[in-house]
Design a protein around this motif. Sequence first.
Motif, mmCIF file in Angstrom:
data_model
loop_
_atom_site.group_PDB
_atom_site.id
_atom_site.type_symbol
_atom_site.label_atom_id
_atom_site.label_comp_id
_atom_site.label_asym_id
_atom_site.label_seq_id
_atom_site.Cartn_x
_atom_site.Cartn_y
_atom_site.Cartn_z
ATOM 1 N N PHE A 148 0.822 -1.201 0.000
ATOM 2 C CA PHE A 148 0.000 0.000 0.000
ATOM 3 C C PHE A 148 0.861 1.258 0.000
ATOM 4 N N VAL A 149 1.860 1.293 0.852
ATOM 5 C CA VAL A 149 2.717 2.477 0.960
ATOM 6 C C VAL A 149 3.546 2.668 -0.306
ATOM 7 N N ASN A 150 4.110 1.574 -0.855
ATOM 8 C CA ASN A 150 4.922 1.689 -2.068
ATOM 9 C C ASN A 150 4.081 2.009 -3.298
ATOM 10 N N ALA A 165 4.111 5.688 7.908
ATOM 11 C CA ALA A 165 3.073 5.339 6.935
ATOM 12 C C ALA A 165 2.651 3.881 7.093
ATOM 13 N N ILE A 166 3.617 2.999 7.347
ATOM 14 C CA ILE A 166 3.318 1.581 7.587
ATOM 15 C C ILE A 166 2.392 1.431 8.790
ATOM 16 N N ILE A 167 2.699 2.145 9.861
ATOM 17 C CA ILE A 167 1.897 2.059 11.085
ATOM 18 C C ILE A 167 0.476 2.575 10.845
ATOM 19 N N ILE A 168 0.333 3.652 10.067
ATOM 20 C CA ILE A 168 -0.991 4.209 9.759
ATOM 21 C C ILE A 168 -1.843 3.175 9.019
ATOM 22 N N VAL A 169 -1.253 2.510 8.027
ATOM 23 C CA VAL A 169 -1.997 1.512 7.245
ATOM 24 C C VAL A 169 -2.365 0.318 8.123
#
Length: 365
Positions: A148-150, A165-169
């Motif tokens: 998702f982030v990439n 960003a990883i933590i948010i997802v």
Amino acid sequence: MFSSLAWVLISFAICMALVGVYSWWKTRGHDMSDPSGYFLGGNSIGGIVICMSLVMTDLSAEQLVGNNGQSVFVGMGVWVSQGTFWTGLVITALFILPALIKAGVITLPQFFESRFDKATRAIIAIIMILSYIIVFLPTAFYAGSQIFVNLLHLDKRLGVSFNTAIIIVIALLAILSLCYVMFGGLRAVAMSDSVFGWAMMAVGIVIPITAIIFLSNQLGGDGTFLDGLDKFVNTRPEMMNAINEWNSNAPWWPWPVIITGLVINNIYFAGANQSIIQRALAGKSLAQAQKGVMLAGLVDFFTPIFLVIPGIVAALAMPGMDWGNGDTVFGTICGATLPTWFMGIFGAIIFGAILSTVNGLVNSI
């Protein structure tokens, strides 16, 4: 407008909301007051829905990230890890599923109690819960967030670090998953899977095509699919070899494992993994359950096209790229080949695949 963060988020939110409303509509008035109604959808799920739910659970972030991340290094040999999963599904449909349905169980530990005793049931339950919490859930969360982030370059768009960003997802995944599992049970999960499953199959055709066209452009071709296919096959012919030497070491797959350990692994994952078999146990009948599992085996036979080709294209189109452990391959190649206006929609489909695995695991736990 269509390249803005606002459009990506709006299109993503619309897609997720539509699927959520559809799942609610299909489960409204459904009795979830007893274990069968909650965990098995009241045994009201048809074969096609079972098939799509199994495909979405199997085609989750771990496979999208892992298979493409491996194929960027070793080529077509990765095919065996997913292309042979149908063996486990067929054996499960013919032999394991009838035994479980005949025993009238909701969970696999219940079956072990009927076969052995309560102590065995407790041991199996503890092992399965710990494996889901320690191994499967963190992998699904992390791998899904990577895609998702990439794919959306979420860290840059939001102006935060990659890890933030990883933590948010992951937080968003956890919240949505708990909503599905707590308020809709397995039926809601299966209904959302059926929608995302058809969408994923369509995307599974589009991604390899756009990736091969991208390869033609990257290698100085005329930008057509046929030219890209020619370059895909002939640029590095050794990457087209799907059968590795018998004594190959990781990350290659030695060919004898196809008929030995991999079959056992496939039988376990299809027939003794609660989050997988639970979909089949929710069938309207044994025939519908078997139909769903067998159809999922047919679909899974072709999924390596989606799980291997993008990784090989990444290796050929970007030969100087340092892919590290390969986790960023799938998100990067999708981000490079798909039109910007489609990113939010594609993000919702991928998010649905991740959500399917997480929902199944949480419901099973």
